[in-house]
Design an enzyme around this catalytic site. Sequence first.
Site, PDB file in Angstrom:
ATOM      1  N   TRP A   8       0.815  -1.226   0.000  1.00 32.83           N
ATOM      2  CA  TRP A   8       0.000   0.000   0.000  1.00 32.83           C
ATOM      3  C   TRP A   8       0.845   1.271   0.000  1.00 32.83           C
ATOM      4  CZ3 TRP A   8      -4.369  -0.886   4.216  1.00 32.83           C
ATOM      5  CH2 TRP A   8      -5.214  -1.920   3.790  1.00 32.83           C
ATOM      6  N   LYS A   9       2.145   1.140   0.248  1.00 35.42           N
ATOM      7  CA  LYS A   9       3.019   2.316   0.375  1.00 35.42           C
ATOM      8  C   LYS A   9       2.432   3.279   1.422  1.00 35.42           C
ATOM      9  CE  LYS A   9       4.672   1.227  -4.156  1.00 35.42           C
ATOM     10  NZ  LYS A   9       5.254   1.616  -5.426  1.00 35.42           N
ATOM     11  N   HIS A  85      13.124  -1.985  -0.546  1.00 31.88           N
ATOM     12  CA  HIS A  85      12.345  -1.480  -1.687  1.00 31.88           C
ATOM     13  C   HIS A  85      13.089  -0.295  -2.308  1.00 31.88           C
ATOM     14  CE1 HIS A  85       9.117   0.290  -4.028  1.00 31.88           C
ATOM     15  NE2 HIS A  85       8.475  -0.861  -3.908  1.00 31.88           N
ATOM     16  N   GLU A  87      12.104   2.434  -3.308  1.00 34.42           N
ATOM     17  CA  GLU A  87      11.679   3.745  -2.790  1.00 34.42           C
ATOM     18  C   GLU A  87      12.349   4.049  -1.459  1.00 34.42           C
ATOM     19  OE1 GLU A  87       7.449   3.159  -3.107  1.00 34.42           O
ATOM     20  OE2 GLU A  87       7.591   3.198  -5.288  1.00 34.42           O
ATOM     21  N   GLU A 160      12.116  -6.200  -9.065  1.00 33.54           N
ATOM     22  CA  GLU A 160      11.350  -4.982  -9.317  1.00 33.54           C
ATOM     23  C   GLU A 160      12.208  -3.987 -10.097  1.00 33.54           C
ATOM     24  OE1 GLU A 160       7.767  -4.391  -6.708  1.00 33.54           O
ATOM     25  OE2 GLU A 160       9.410  -3.360  -5.737  1.00 33.54           O
ATOM     26  N   GLY A 166       5.304   1.830 -10.773  1.00 30.78           N
ATOM     27  CA  GLY A 166       4.417   3.001 -10.827  1.00 30.78           C
ATOM     28  C   GLY A 166       4.404   3.707 -12.167  1.00 30.78           C
ATOM     29  N   SER A 203       4.147  -2.309 -11.918  1.00 29.03           N
ATOM     30  CA  SER A 203       2.980  -2.063 -12.784  1.00 29.03           C
ATOM     31  C   SER A 203       2.179  -3.334 -13.090  1.00 29.03           C
ATOM     32  CB  SER A 203       3.401  -1.354 -14.082  1.00 29.03           C
ATOM     33  OG  SER A 203       3.915  -0.067 -13.793  1.00 29.03           O
ATOM     34  N   GLY A 224       1.726  -2.676  -6.235  1.00 29.56           N
ATOM     35  CA  GLY A 224       1.608  -1.380  -5.563  1.00 29.56           C
ATOM     36  C   GLY A 224       0.280  -0.721  -5.874  1.00 29.56           C
ATOM     37  N   GLY A 225       0.281   0.151  -6.857  1.00 37.01           N
ATOM     38  CA  GLY A 225      -0.896   0.964  -7.188  1.00 37.01           C
ATOM     39  C   GLY A 225      -2.198   0.175  -7.264  1.00 37.01           C
TER      40      GLY A 225
END
Length: 243
Positions: A8-9, A85, A87, A160, A166, A203, A224-225
């Site tokens: 969910w970030k 990750h 990010e 990833e 994303g 994605s 993710g998204g």
Amino acid sequence: MKLIIANWKMNPETPQEARALAKASDAKGLVIAPPFLFLEDAAGAVTHAQLGSQDVFWEDYGAYTGEISAKELVSIGVRYAIVGHSERRRIGETDAMVAKKMVSAMRAGITPILCVGESREEHDAGRAQEVVRRELELGLSLVVAPSYAHSQMSFVVAYEPIWAIGSGTPDTPESSANMVLYIRKVVQDLGIDYPIRVIYGGSVNAGNAKSFLDKPEIDGALVGGASLKPEEIKKIVAIASTY
Ligand code: PGA
């Protein structure tokens, strides 16, 4: 059943929304990774899904302001932890930190999900394998160290590619399956002889999940998204449950 991780970030904004999203996504075979703050809300809202964290600290307790240990996570039922990750690497997480997090999670009984993957630049320069090999060698350096007695725990690797995260432009199933094979080879080269799962992230959505999960090499997906939309994640888990 293949493994699906819902990352969910930094979403959603309130515990009410977190509970609603967890409840609507709940399914066997799904690991929900909400922000730390909402782990217990998510736990209370599901009956089938398991819980994951988006990070974990490497010390068990002590004066580490703002950090959360693997033992603390275990105490509220967390079973998986995303580690390294991109990010987080982007805001300063190093391979040395990743390596320590991997063993602290495994020691506590949490299955870590080690994220590896190349940037767009590295991809275009034909350096994807070199980057992934280095991240595996460094990230797993303590897992394979003689001082770390082999536990019953295994780990997951998530391939990833950073350019696919994303962006709406995933890697192709063929190319990611090849990288998954390569990851298995590197892990074997490191002397790890127990089974590990290797999944793809970047994605993935309900429309393309089947093309990745159809690949026998790929053991699941890190989403993710699309994991913020219950109807999307439910479809992805339904596809994963057919294998
Ligand atoms: P994405 O994110 O599905 O939104 O590309 C994947 C991830 O960062 O884990």
